[in-house]
Each structure stands twice: as C-alpha cells, then as structure tokens.
Motif scaffolding. Structure first.
Motif, PDB file in Angstrom:
ATOM      1  N   SER A 199       0.833  -1.213   0.000  1.00 24.89           N
ATOM      2  CA  SER A 199       0.000   0.000   0.000  1.00 24.89           C
ATOM      3  C   SER A 199       0.867   1.263   0.000  1.00 24.89           C
ATOM      4  O   SER A 199       0.656   2.190   0.781  1.00 24.89           O
ATOM      5  CB  SER A 199      -0.924   0.004   1.234  1.00 24.89           C
ATOM      6  OG  SER A 199      -1.740  -1.140   1.246  1.00 24.89           O
ATOM      7  N   LEU A 200       1.810   1.281  -0.895  1.00 24.66           N
ATOM      8  CA  LEU A 200       2.764   2.385  -0.936  1.00 24.66           C
ATOM      9  C   LEU A 200       2.084   3.701  -1.275  1.00 24.66           C
ATOM     10  O   LEU A 200       1.122   3.753  -2.054  1.00 24.66           O
ATOM     11  CB  LEU A 200       3.872   2.081  -1.941  1.00 24.66           C
ATOM     12  CG  LEU A 200       4.926   1.098  -1.419  1.00 24.66           C
ATOM     13  CD1 LEU A 200       5.697   0.474  -2.568  1.00 24.66           C
ATOM     14  CD2 LEU A 200       5.864   1.797  -0.458  1.00 24.66           C
ATOM     15  N   LYS A 201       2.611   4.761  -0.669  1.00 20.74           N
ATOM     16  CA  LYS A 201       2.095   6.109  -0.858  1.00 20.74           C
ATOM     17  C   LYS A 201       3.208   6.998  -1.421  1.00 20.74           C
ATOM     18  O   LYS A 201       4.389   6.711  -1.220  1.00 20.74           O
ATOM     19  CB  LYS A 201       1.631   6.684   0.478  1.00 20.74           C
ATOM     20  CG  LYS A 201       0.591   5.847   1.200  1.00 20.74           C
ATOM     21  CD  LYS A 201       0.268   6.446   2.561  1.00 20.74           C
ATOM     22  CE  LYS A 201      -0.760   5.611   3.302  1.00 20.74           C
ATOM     23  NZ  LYS A 201      -1.090   6.197   4.626  1.00 20.74           N
ATOM     24  N   PRO A 202       2.849   8.072  -2.084  1.00 22.83           N
ATOM     25  CA  PRO A 202       3.899   8.979  -2.600  1.00 22.83           C
ATOM     26  C   PRO A 202       4.853   9.463  -1.512  1.00 22.83           C
ATOM     27  O   PRO A 202       6.046   9.643  -1.779  1.00 22.83           O
ATOM     28  CB  PRO A 202       3.086  10.130  -3.195  1.00 22.83           C
ATOM     29  CG  PRO A 202       1.795   9.497  -3.618  1.00 22.83           C
ATOM     30  CD  PRO A 202       1.516   8.465  -2.553  1.00 22.83           C
ATOM     31  N   GLU A 203       4.357   9.626  -0.297  1.00 26.15           N
ATOM     32  CA  GLU A 203       5.218  10.086   0.805  1.00 26.15           C
ATOM     33  C   GLU A 203       6.210   9.027   1.264  1.00 26.15           C
ATOM     34  O   GLU A 203       7.084   9.310   2.091  1.00 26.15           O
ATOM     35  CB  GLU A 203       4.393  10.582   1.992  1.00 26.15           C
ATOM     36  CG  GLU A 203       3.317   9.633   2.446  1.00 26.15           C
ATOM     37  CD  GLU A 203       1.958   9.959   1.844  1.00 26.15           C
ATOM     38  OE1 GLU A 203       1.888  10.248   0.626  1.00 26.15           O
ATOM     39  OE2 GLU A 203       0.957   9.890   2.596  1.00 26.15           O
ATOM     40  N   ASP A 204       6.108   7.810   0.732  1.00 28.12           N
ATOM     41  CA  ASP A 204       7.106   6.777   1.027  1.00 28.12           C
ATOM     42  C   ASP A 204       8.328   6.915   0.127  1.00 28.12           C
ATOM     43  O   ASP A 204       9.322   6.204   0.313  1.00 28.12           O
ATOM     44  CB  ASP A 204       6.510   5.383   0.836  1.00 28.12           C
ATOM     45  CG  ASP A 204       5.413   5.066   1.831  1.00 28.12           C
ATOM     46  OD1 ASP A 204       4.402   4.447   1.417  1.00 28.12           O
ATOM     47  OD2 ASP A 204       5.559   5.432   3.018  1.00 28.12           O
ATOM     48  N   THR A 205       8.270   7.803  -0.830  1.00 27.10           N
ATOM     49  CA  THR A 205       9.388   8.017  -1.735  1.00 27.10           C
ATOM     50  C   THR A 205      10.627   8.459  -0.976  1.00 27.10           C
ATOM     51  O   THR A 205      10.557   9.274  -0.059  1.00 27.10           O
ATOM     52  CB  THR A 205       9.011   9.081  -2.782  1.00 27.10           C
ATOM     53  OG1 THR A 205       7.978   8.561  -3.619  1.00 27.10           O
ATOM     54  CG2 THR A 205      10.219   9.468  -3.636  1.00 27.10           C
ATOM     55  N   GLY A 206      11.774   7.894  -1.360  1.00 27.38           N
ATOM     56  CA  GLY A 206      13.021   8.283  -0.731  1.00 27.38           C
ATOM     57  C   GLY A 206      14.104   7.253  -0.974  1.00 27.38           C
ATOM     58  O   GLY A 206      13.870   6.223  -1.600  1.00 27.38           O
ATOM     59  N   MET A 207      15.286   7.554  -0.463  1.00 28.71           N
ATOM     60  CA  MET A 207      16.384   6.593  -0.490  1.00 28.71           C
ATOM     61  C   MET A 207      16.281   5.759   0.782  1.00 28.71           C
ATOM     62  O   MET A 207      16.225   6.310   1.885  1.00 28.71           O
ATOM     63  CB  MET A 207      17.722   7.325  -0.539  1.00 28.71           C
ATOM     64  CG  MET A 207      18.925   6.407  -0.723  1.00 28.71           C
ATOM     65  SD  MET A 207      18.970   5.669  -2.354  1.00 28.71           S
ATOM     66  CE  MET A 207      19.617   7.054  -3.299  1.00 28.71           C
ATOM     67  N   TYR A 208      16.264   4.480   0.616  1.00 27.51           N
ATOM     68  CA  TYR A 208      16.141   3.556   1.750  1.00 27.51           C
ATOM     69  C   TYR A 208      17.492   2.943   2.057  1.00 27.51           C
ATOM     70  O   TYR A 208      18.157   2.393   1.161  1.00 27.51           O
ATOM     71  CB  TYR A 208      15.115   2.472   1.430  1.00 27.51           C
ATOM     72  CG  TYR A 208      13.699   2.954   1.577  1.00 27.51           C
ATOM     73  CD1 TYR A 208      13.161   3.868   0.670  1.00 27.51           C
ATOM     74  CD2 TYR A 208      12.893   2.529   2.627  1.00 27.51           C
ATOM     75  CE1 TYR A 208      11.866   4.347   0.817  1.00 27.51           C
ATOM     76  CE2 TYR A 208      11.593   2.990   2.771  1.00 27.51           C
ATOM     77  CZ  TYR A 208      11.093   3.902   1.866  1.00 27.51           C
ATOM     78  OH  TYR A 208       9.805   4.372   2.010  1.00 27.51           O
ATOM     79  N   TYR A 209      17.868   3.046   3.315  1.00 25.11           N
ATOM     80  CA  TYR A 209      19.172   2.561   3.773  1.00 25.11           C
ATOM     81  C   TYR A 209      18.996   1.424   4.771  1.00 25.11           C
ATOM     82  O   TYR A 209      18.137   1.483   5.652  1.00 25.11           O
ATOM     83  CB  TYR A 209      19.952   3.668   4.460  1.00 25.11           C
ATOM     84  CG  TYR A 209      20.334   4.817   3.557  1.00 25.11           C
ATOM     85  CD1 TYR A 209      19.487   5.904   3.424  1.00 25.11           C
ATOM     86  CD2 TYR A 209      21.522   4.800   2.846  1.00 25.11           C
ATOM     87  CE1 TYR A 209      19.822   6.968   2.595  1.00 25.11           C
ATOM     88  CE2 TYR A 209      21.871   5.855   2.013  1.00 25.11           C
ATOM     89  CZ  TYR A 209      21.011   6.929   1.901  1.00 25.11           C
ATOM     90  OH  TYR A 209      21.356   7.976   1.082  1.00 25.11           O
ATOM     91  N   CYS A 210      19.850   0.432   4.641  1.00 23.65           N
ATOM     92  CA  CYS A 210      19.946  -0.653   5.611  1.00 23.65           C
ATOM     93  C   CYS A 210      21.017  -0.281   6.632  1.00 23.65           C
ATOM     94  O   CYS A 210      22.093   0.221   6.251  1.00 23.65           O
ATOM     95  CB  CYS A 210      20.321  -1.937   4.867  1.00 23.65           C
ATOM     96  SG  CYS A 210      20.689  -3.356   5.906  1.00 23.65           S
ATOM     97  N   ALA A 211      20.732  -0.502   7.895  1.00 26.18           N
ATOM     98  CA  ALA A 211      21.666  -0.135   8.954  1.00 26.18           C
ATOM     99  C   ALA A 211      21.801  -1.276   9.953  1.00 26.18           C
ATOM    100  O   ALA A 211      20.833  -1.995  10.215  1.00 26.18           O
ATOM    101  CB  ALA A 211      21.184   1.122   9.665  1.00 26.18           C
ATOM    102  N   CYS A 212      22.993  -1.403  10.533  1.00 29.22           N
ATOM    103  CA  CYS A 212      23.279  -2.474  11.483  1.00 29.22           C
ATOM    104  C   CYS A 212      23.973  -1.907  12.714  1.00 29.22           C
ATOM    105  O   CYS A 212      24.739  -0.954  12.613  1.00 29.22           O
ATOM    106  CB  CYS A 212      24.191  -3.532  10.860  1.00 29.22           C
ATOM    107  SG  CYS A 212      23.674  -4.143   9.253  1.00 29.22           S
ATOM    108  N   ALA A 213      23.687  -2.537  13.841  1.00 23.08           N
ATOM    109  CA  ALA A 213      24.374  -2.192  15.085  1.00 23.08           C
ATOM    110  C   ALA A 213      24.581  -3.467  15.882  1.00 23.08           C
ATOM    111  O   ALA A 213      23.638  -4.247  16.044  1.00 23.08           O
ATOM    112  CB  ALA A 213      23.563  -1.198  15.897  1.00 23.08           C
ATOM    113  N   ALA A 214      25.786  -3.675  16.365  1.00 24.24           N
ATOM    114  CA  ALA A 214      26.050  -4.845  17.187  1.00 24.24           C
ATOM    115  C   ALA A 214      25.162  -4.815  18.422  1.00 24.24           C
ATOM    116  O   ALA A 214      24.944  -3.751  19.018  1.00 24.24           O
ATOM    117  CB  ALA A 214      27.511  -4.901  17.583  1.00 24.24           C
ATOM    118  N   VAL A 215      24.660  -5.963  18.815  1.00 22.20           N
ATOM    119  CA  VAL A 215      23.812  -6.071  20.006  1.00 22.20           C
ATOM    120  C   VAL A 215      24.519  -5.484  21.220  1.00 22.20           C
ATOM    121  O   VAL A 215      23.902  -4.848  22.083  1.00 22.20           O
ATOM    122  CB  VAL A 215      23.427  -7.534  20.236  1.00 22.20           C
ATOM    123  CG1 VAL A 215      22.762  -7.719  21.593  1.00 22.20           C
ATOM    124  CG2 VAL A 215      22.523  -8.030  19.114  1.00 22.20           C
ATOM    125  N   SER A 216      25.836  -5.671  21.271  1.00 23.21           N
ATOM    126  CA  SER A 216      26.618  -5.225  22.415  1.00 23.21           C
ATOM    127  C   SER A 216      26.806  -3.716  22.467  1.00 23.21           C
ATOM    128  O   SER A 216      27.256  -3.185  23.489  1.00 23.21           O
ATOM    129  CB  SER A 216      27.988  -5.910  22.396  1.00 23.21           C
ATOM    130  OG  SER A 216      28.674  -5.598  21.199  1.00 23.21           O
TER     131      SER A 216
END
Length: 131
Positions: free
Chosen positions: A85-102
């Motif tokens: 159900s994508l909307k025009p306001e969902d437009t953008g660059m999507y980044y994957c990010a990671c952080a160690a649990v610790s």
C-alpha cells in the motif's frame, strides 16, 4: 564488522508493493540489530523499522505501521522490508543499517537513538512512488 548492500528499490504506483533486501557480508548478522531508514533531499534520515537480532522484536515508524513488514533470515545474512500500500510520501532513499547487540544492549535504546544508534550502513536503494 558487516557491510550491508541494499537491493529491490524501484518505481511503483501508489497502492503498489515493493520488497527491499539487504544482504550483509563480513560477520554473521545474528549478533546485530538491523533497521531500515529513509531519507529525502533536504531532510534528516528517519527510521522506518527495526528488528532484533533473533527477529522476535520489531519497531515501526507510525507512518508505516500496518503497511510495512521488516524481517530477517540470519541463515542468508539478509534483511528484508516488505512494503505494501505504498504512498507517494514513502518516496526516498532507503538505507539498511546495522548495530552490534553489544553496542547499546537493547534494541529499544538503539532505535530511540535514530541514525546515531547504528554504525554500519549500506549505500541505499531508491524507492519512488507516483500517483
């Protein structure tokens, strides 16, 4: 360390769906919290969704609740974002990010820190939703 690489972005009409993937090289992602962020020109990077290392806990931005689903497959070292159900306001660059649990100990604290909670980032994949 992990090196995430996003894929699956593209152009879609409003109401459509996309599935983003983020495959990480390096360490196993099983000891990392992971998240999706998005950014549009002139605006700060904003959190879309986050998931615990085992996949049992998730957080979503209010704007995507009920439409987006974050998931992960640790055996494939891959993170996903199903966007419906994508909307025009969902437009953008999507980044994957990671952080160690610790790093901060709790996903909630990591998520609350926004982009500062995550220290490994992909190059991004563009999502464009048209009317």
């Amino acid at each position: 360390q992990v090196q995430p690489v996003e894929s699956g972005g593209g152009s879609v009409q409003a109401g459509g769906s996309l599935r983003l993937s983020c495959e990480a090289s390096g360490d196993s992602i099983s000891t990392y919290y992971m998240a999706w962020f998005r950014q549009t020109p002139g605006k700060e990077r904003q959190g879309v969704a986050a998931i615990s290392n085992g996949g049992g806990t998730t957080f979503y931005a209010d704007s995507v609740k009920g439409r987006f689903t974050i998931s992960r497959d640790n055996t494939r070292n891959t993170l996903y974002l199903q966007m419906n159900s994508l909307k025009p306001e969902d437009t953008g660059m999507y980044y994957c990010a990671c952080a160690a649990v610790s790093r901060f100990g709790f996903l909630s604290r990591t998520w609350d820190l926004g982009p500062d909670g995550f220290n490994y980032w992909g190059q991004g994949t563009q999502v464009t939703v048209s009317t």
